[in-house]
Design an enzyme around this catalytic site. Structure first.
Site, PDB file in Angstrom:
ATOM      1  N   ARG A  43      40.934  39.151  44.219  1.00  0.00           N
ATOM      2  CA  ARG A  43      41.333  40.398  45.060  1.00  0.00           C
ATOM      3  C   ARG A  43      42.653  40.513  44.662  1.00  0.00           C
ATOM      4  O   ARG A  43      44.007  41.307  44.054  1.00  0.00           O
ATOM      5  CB  ARG A  43      41.263  41.290  45.735  1.00  0.00           C
ATOM      6  CG  ARG A  43      41.461  42.631  46.453  1.00  0.00           C
ATOM      7  CD  ARG A  43      40.683  43.474  47.971  1.00  0.00           C
ATOM      8  NE  ARG A  43      41.944  44.419  48.127  1.00  0.00           N
ATOM      9  CZ  ARG A  43      41.712  45.842  48.225  1.00  0.00           C
ATOM     10  NH1 ARG A  43      40.794  46.012  46.831  1.00  0.00           N
ATOM     11  NH2 ARG A  43      42.285  45.985  49.157  1.00  0.00           N
ATOM     12  N   TYR A  56      52.973  42.417  46.527  1.00  0.00           N
ATOM     13  CA  TYR A  56      52.778  41.382  45.820  1.00  0.00           C
ATOM     14  C   TYR A  56      53.901  41.372  44.696  1.00  0.00           C
ATOM     15  O   TYR A  56      54.191  40.588  43.245  1.00  0.00           O
ATOM     16  CB  TYR A  56      51.477  42.419  44.470  1.00  0.00           C
ATOM     17  CG  TYR A  56      50.193  42.253  45.111  1.00  0.00           C
ATOM     18  CD1 TYR A  56      49.876  40.781  45.613  1.00  0.00           C
ATOM     19  CD2 TYR A  56      49.569  43.584  46.037  1.00  0.00           C
ATOM     20  CE1 TYR A  56      48.411  41.469  46.359  1.00  0.00           C
ATOM     21  CE2 TYR A  56      48.252  43.276  46.488  1.00  0.00           C
ATOM     22  CZ  TYR A  56      47.628  41.953  46.621  1.00  0.00           C
ATOM     23  OH  TYR A  56      46.504  42.094  47.863  1.00  0.00           O
ATOM     24  N   HIS A  76      38.452  37.127  48.299  1.00  0.00           N
ATOM     25  CA  HIS A  76      39.309  38.544  48.827  1.00  0.00           C
ATOM     26  C   HIS A  76      40.810  37.825  47.142  1.00  0.00           C
ATOM     27  O   HIS A  76      42.237  37.984  47.579  1.00  0.00           O
ATOM     28  CB  HIS A  76      40.130  38.048  49.668  1.00  0.00           C
ATOM     29  CG  HIS A  76      41.294  38.765  50.308  1.00  0.00           C
ATOM     30  ND1 HIS A  76      40.921  40.438  50.319  1.00  0.00           N
ATOM     31  CD2 HIS A  76      42.406  39.127  50.669  1.00  0.00           C
ATOM     32  CE1 HIS A  76      41.387  41.224  50.347  1.00  0.00           C
ATOM     33  NE2 HIS A  76      42.048  40.989  50.596  1.00  0.00           N
ATOM     34  N   LYS A 127      37.623  50.578  52.656  1.00  0.00           N
ATOM     35  CA  LYS A 127      38.719  50.466  54.453  1.00  0.00           C
ATOM     36  C   LYS A 127      39.215  51.986  54.934  1.00  0.00           C
ATOM     37  O   LYS A 127      39.140  52.571  53.637  1.00  0.00           O
ATOM     38  CB  LYS A 127      39.381  49.638  54.258  1.00  0.00           C
ATOM     39  CG  LYS A 127      39.801  48.866  55.368  1.00  0.00           C
ATOM     40  CD  LYS A 127      41.080  48.127  55.074  1.00  0.00           C
ATOM     41  CE  LYS A 127      41.723  47.878  55.931  1.00  0.00           C
ATOM     42  NZ  LYS A 127      42.584  46.590  56.323  1.00  0.00           N
ATOM     43  N   ARG A 167      36.968  44.824  47.816  1.00  0.00           N
ATOM     44  CA  ARG A 167      36.888  44.040  49.033  1.00  0.00           C
ATOM     45  C   ARG A 167      35.513  43.507  48.939  1.00  0.00           C
ATOM     46  O   ARG A 167      34.817  44.023  48.324  1.00  0.00           O
ATOM     47  CB  ARG A 167      37.302  44.810  50.177  1.00  0.00           C
ATOM     48  CG  ARG A 167      38.229  45.552  50.083  1.00  0.00           C
ATOM     49  CD  ARG A 167      38.878  46.194  52.020  1.00  0.00           C
ATOM     50  NE  ARG A 167      39.952  46.708  52.010  1.00  0.00           N
ATOM     51  CZ  ARG A 167      40.894  47.571  51.463  1.00  0.00           C
ATOM     52  NH1 ARG A 167      39.623  48.771  50.148  1.00  0.00           N
ATOM     53  NH2 ARG A 167      41.659  48.526  51.218  1.00  0.00           N
ATOM     54  N   HIS A 193      44.816  50.986  49.557  1.00  0.00           N
ATOM     55  CA  HIS A 193      46.003  50.987  50.164  1.00  0.00           C
ATOM     56  C   HIS A 193      46.259  51.946  51.219  1.00  0.00           C
ATOM     57  O   HIS A 193      46.712  53.146  50.357  1.00  0.00           O
ATOM     58  CB  HIS A 193      47.262  49.768  50.039  1.00  0.00           C
ATOM     59  CG  HIS A 193      46.762  48.789  49.868  1.00  0.00           C
ATOM     60  ND1 HIS A 193      47.078  47.401  48.722  1.00  0.00           N
ATOM     61  CD2 HIS A 193      45.507  47.523  50.394  1.00  0.00           C
ATOM     62  CE1 HIS A 193      46.857  46.351  48.380  1.00  0.00           C
ATOM     63  NE2 HIS A 193      46.152  46.086  49.862  1.00  0.00           N
TER      64      HIS A 193
END
Length: 292
Positions: free
Chosen positions: A226, A258, A223, A158, A133, A249
């Protein structure tokens, strides 16, 4: 600072919410209170709904932009004020399901070739090579690059989680060249202010300038790199669970999206139409008679 604002701040600090989340929540509640010119303690779900309608209809905010507002109000009323309000009191609009635009391998190469600055090239290559990120790239330190184990340590990403990602041998060469040129002491990518890391806005600016130089028409942001990292891993056969760990995640469902954009994997599937027997050729219509 009002007593209610102080209480909410303490509640967020106790729960170890990220500093950016704390600032955002306080700003959202402050705007809500100023709109009605009353303390939030005196407001009820009717005002919450009226505020969301105002943001949507008058301020023209997109559904995705209402998430921080709803999160802040839910925290205030459920945690700090301990109101027994249901989810229906904080109606969350349904977000349109849009797929990100993915760069191809050739486009990623052309993008990197258009970056003249060694620092910017190392910075944006790190975002792609490790799937980081933008805030994670900005807060990398030189000691986070572990060339012995060939990993990069991501500190407090995150959701306040640490993780390790792979260190590409090619990226290591770039980072070593950058280190010998810039000699960063603490932050791997220092900013203009001494002792502070580069800002996310500076990374976005470098990315936008590279996109303009490359001539690529697709939108490119940090992003986007990413997204390309995850999609390219999936297309080359990497397991979804492993990609989840690399991306940091919380939920596997976030990573599974994805699967919808890995075109070389999904769209390469044989259509059942190709398994049908070849039909007899359609006879040509009879030629029209000639009268002249």
């Amino acid at each position: 600072m009002t007593p209610l604002r102080q209480r909410m701040l303490h509640d967020m600090q106790i729960r170890n919410l990220a500093e950016n989340t704390q600032k955002s929540y306080l700003q959202q509640v402050s705007s809500f209170a100023r709109h009605f010119r009353r303390s939030p303690e005196l407001l009820c779900p009717d005002e919450v709904r009226a505020w969301l309608i105002y943001l949507r209809e008058e301020r023209k905010l997109a559904p995705s932009s209402l998430g921080p507002t709803i999160g802040a109000l839910r925290f205030l009323y459920r945690v700090t004020l301990k109101r027994d309000w249901s989810d229906e009191d904080f109606p969350l609009p349904k977000k349109p399901a849009r797929l990100p635009v993915i760069l191809s391998f050739d486009e990623v190469t052309a993008f990197f070739d258009a970056i003249p600055s060694l620092k910017h090239r190392a910075m944006l290559m790190t975002a792609y090579a490790a799937g980081l990120r933008i805030s994670e790239v900005a807060h990398l330190k030189a000691i986070d690059i572990d060339s012995q184990r060939m990993v990069i340590r991501v500190n407090q990403g995150k959701n306040r989680k640490d993780r390790y990602v792979m260190l590409s041998p090619r990226l290591l060469e770039i980072l070593r060249a950058y280190w010998h040129d810039a000699h960063p002491r603490d932050w791997l990518f220092p900013g203009d202010i001494p002792g502070r890391p580069i800002t996310p806005s500076a990374i976005r600016l470098a990315c936008n300038m590279a996109r303009e130089r490359s001539g690529i028409k697709k939108p490119i942001t940090p992003h986007s790199l990413r997204h390309a990292f995850a999609t390219h891993l999936l297309e080359t056969g990497t397991d979804v669970r492993r990609i989840q760990l690399l991306m940091g995640h919380r939920s596997l469902s976030t990573t599974s999206r994805y699967l919808r954009i890995a075109t070389s994997t999904v769209c390469a599937t044989t259509s059942p139409f190709d398994l049908l027997p070849h039909p007899e050729p359609i006879p040509s219509p009879p030629a029209a008679p000639e009268y002249f």
